[in-house]
Design a protein around this motif. Structure first.
Motif, short mmCIF file in Angstrom:
data_model
loop_
_atom_site.label_atom_id
_atom_site.label_comp_id
_atom_site.label_asym_id
_atom_site.label_seq_id
_atom_site.Cartn_x
_atom_site.Cartn_y
_atom_site.Cartn_z
N GLN A 49 8.14 22.54 -8.08
CA GLN A 49 7.71 21.25 -7.58
C GLN A 49 6.20 21.16 -7.56
O GLN A 49 5.50 22.11 -7.22
CB GLN A 49 8.26 21.03 -6.18
CG GLN A 49 8.03 19.64 -5.65
CD GLN A 49 8.71 19.42 -4.31
OE1 GLN A 49 9.27 20.33 -3.74
NE2 GLN A 49 8.65 18.21 -3.82
N THR A 50 5.67 19.99 -7.93
CA THR A 50 4.23 19.77 -7.92
C THR A 50 3.88 18.76 -6.84
O THR A 50 4.70 17.99 -6.39
CB THR A 50 3.74 19.24 -9.29
OG1 THR A 50 4.40 18.00 -9.56
CG2 THR A 50 4.03 20.24 -10.40
N VAL A 51 2.63 18.76 -6.44
CA VAL A 51 2.15 17.81 -5.44
C VAL A 51 1.95 16.46 -6.10
O VAL A 51 1.38 16.36 -7.19
CB VAL A 51 0.81 18.30 -4.83
CG1 VAL A 51 0.23 17.25 -3.92
CG2 VAL A 51 1.00 19.62 -4.11
N GLU A 52 2.44 15.43 -5.44
CA GLU A 52 2.23 14.07 -5.92
C GLU A 52 1.83 13.21 -4.73
O GLU A 52 2.25 13.45 -3.60
CB GLU A 52 3.50 13.49 -6.55
CG GLU A 52 3.86 14.15 -7.85
CD GLU A 52 4.97 13.40 -8.58
OE1 GLU A 52 4.88 12.16 -8.68
OE2 GLU A 52 5.91 14.05 -9.01
N HIS A 53 1.04 12.20 -4.99
CA HIS A 53 0.63 11.26 -3.95
C HIS A 53 0.71 9.87 -4.55
O HIS A 53 0.02 9.57 -5.54
CB HIS A 53 -0.80 11.57 -3.49
CG HIS A 53 -1.31 10.58 -2.50
ND1 HIS A 53 -2.35 9.73 -2.78
CD2 HIS A 53 -0.92 10.28 -1.25
CE1 HIS A 53 -2.58 8.96 -1.74
NE2 HIS A 53 -1.72 9.26 -0.79
N GLU A 54 1.55 9.03 -4.00
CA GLU A 54 1.71 7.66 -4.46
C GLU A 54 1.55 6.73 -3.27
O GLU A 54 1.63 7.15 -2.13
CB GLU A 54 3.09 7.46 -5.11
CG GLU A 54 3.40 8.40 -6.26
CD GLU A 54 2.51 8.16 -7.48
OE1 GLU A 54 1.96 7.06 -7.62
OE2 GLU A 54 2.37 9.10 -8.29
N THR A 55 1.31 5.44 -3.54
CA THR A 55 1.14 4.48 -2.47
C THR A 55 1.78 3.15 -2.84
O THR A 55 1.74 2.74 -4.01
CB THR A 55 -0.36 4.25 -2.15
OG1 THR A 55 -0.47 3.22 -1.16
CG2 THR A 55 -1.17 3.88 -3.39
N PHE A 56 2.38 2.50 -1.85
CA PHE A 56 2.94 1.18 -2.09
C PHE A 56 1.85 0.14 -2.34
O PHE A 56 2.14 -0.97 -2.77
CB PHE A 56 3.85 0.75 -0.94
CG PHE A 56 5.22 1.37 -1.01
CD1 PHE A 56 6.10 1.03 -2.03
CD2 PHE A 56 5.63 2.28 -0.07
CE1 PHE A 56 7.35 1.59 -2.12
CE2 PHE A 56 6.89 2.85 -0.13
CZ PHE A 56 7.76 2.51 -1.16
N ALA A 57 0.58 0.48 -2.08
CA ALA A 57 -0.51 -0.42 -2.42
C ALA A 57 -0.62 -0.59 -3.94
O ALA A 57 -1.15 -1.59 -4.42
CB ALA A 57 -1.83 0.09 -1.85
N GLU A 58 -0.11 0.39 -4.69
CA GLU A 58 -0.09 0.35 -6.15
C GLU A 58 1.27 0.82 -6.65
O GLU A 58 1.39 1.92 -7.20
CB GLU A 58 -1.20 1.22 -6.73
CG GLU A 58 -2.60 0.76 -6.35
CD GLU A 58 -3.69 1.67 -6.91
OE1 GLU A 58 -3.42 2.44 -7.85
OE2 GLU A 58 -4.80 1.61 -6.37
N PRO A 59 2.32 0.02 -6.45
CA PRO A 59 3.66 0.46 -6.84
C PRO A 59 3.79 0.62 -8.35
O PRO A 59 3.06 0.00 -9.13
CB PRO A 59 4.57 -0.67 -6.32
CG PRO A 59 3.69 -1.85 -6.17
CD PRO A 59 2.32 -1.33 -5.89
N THR A 60 4.74 1.45 -8.75
CA THR A 60 5.03 1.66 -10.17
C THR A 60 5.55 0.38 -10.80
O THR A 60 5.24 0.07 -11.94
CB THR A 60 6.10 2.77 -10.32
OG1 THR A 60 5.66 3.94 -9.63
CG2 THR A 60 6.36 3.11 -11.77
N GLU A 61 6.36 -0.36 -10.03
CA GLU A 61 6.99 -1.58 -10.53
C GLU A 61 7.19 -2.54 -9.36
O GLU A 61 7.44 -2.09 -8.24
CB GLU A 61 8.35 -1.23 -11.15
CG GLU A 61 9.15 -2.40 -11.65
CD GLU A 61 10.53 -2.00 -12.18
OE1 GLU A 61 11.25 -2.91 -12.60
OE2 GLU A 61 10.88 -0.80 -12.14
N VAL A 62 7.09 -3.83 -9.62
CA VAL A 62 7.41 -4.84 -8.61
C VAL A 62 8.43 -5.78 -9.23
O VAL A 62 8.20 -6.33 -10.31
CB VAL A 62 6.16 -5.63 -8.17
CG1 VAL A 62 6.56 -6.73 -7.18
CG2 VAL A 62 5.12 -4.70 -7.56
N ARG A 63 9.56 -5.94 -8.55
CA ARG A 63 10.59 -6.89 -8.98
C ARG A 63 10.59 -8.05 -8.00
O ARG A 63 10.83 -7.85 -6.81
CB ARG A 63 11.96 -6.23 -8.98
CG ARG A 63 12.05 -5.07 -9.93
CD ARG A 63 13.43 -4.41 -9.89
NE ARG A 63 13.30 -3.07 -10.43
CZ ARG A 63 13.92 -2.02 -9.96
NH1 ARG A 63 14.75 -2.12 -8.94
NH2 ARG A 63 13.73 -0.84 -10.52
#
Length: 127
Positions: free
Chosen positions: A2-16
């Motif tokens: 497993q690797t470290v990841e950091h994501e934020t809903f301020a910049e989502p991958t996709e918006v539907r």
């Protein structure tokens, strides 16, 4: 490994987007997590059913309710209201709607991958 990841809903991958709301999707590792933002007047059977093409939502969900009140009715008739701080585990076969005049915000740890995406022949379980 497993690797470290950091994501934020301020910049989502996709918006539907759909009538009265949106699903913000983050892809983190091998998982997708959704933040559903549902405005007053939103109801799955009115606003997402035309997209999904199913009689009820066929996406199972595991959700944390952040804000607002969400009415939920299972196909078997079981009905309840979930609010801030609640966690719900919903199998396929349900409808849901915003209760009151406050937007609903839900973090969906399980059912966001195909939610509010048009059903396809090989993947009919999108709700």
């Amino acid at each position: 490994m497993q690797t470290v990841e950091h994501e934020t809903f301020a910049e989502p991958t996709e918006v539907r987007t759909f009538t009265h709301g949106r699903a913000e999707i983050l892809n983190v590792g091998d998982s997708s997590i959704g933040r559903l933002v549902l405005e007053p007047g939103w109801r799955w059977s009115n606003d997402v059913k035309p997209i999904a093409g199913t009689d009820s939502c066929l996406a199972p969900h595991f959700q944390y309710h952040v804000q607002g009140r969400l009415g939920i009715r299972m196909d078997d008739g079981t009905e309840f209201i979930a609010g801030p701080g609640d966690v719900t585990s919903l199998p396929e076969g349900h409808d849901a709607w915003v209760v009151g005049d406050e937007p609903v915000v839900v973090v969906d740890w399980y059912g966001a991958t195909d939610w509010a995406r048009a059903a396809e022949a090989e993947n009919p379980g999108t709700g």
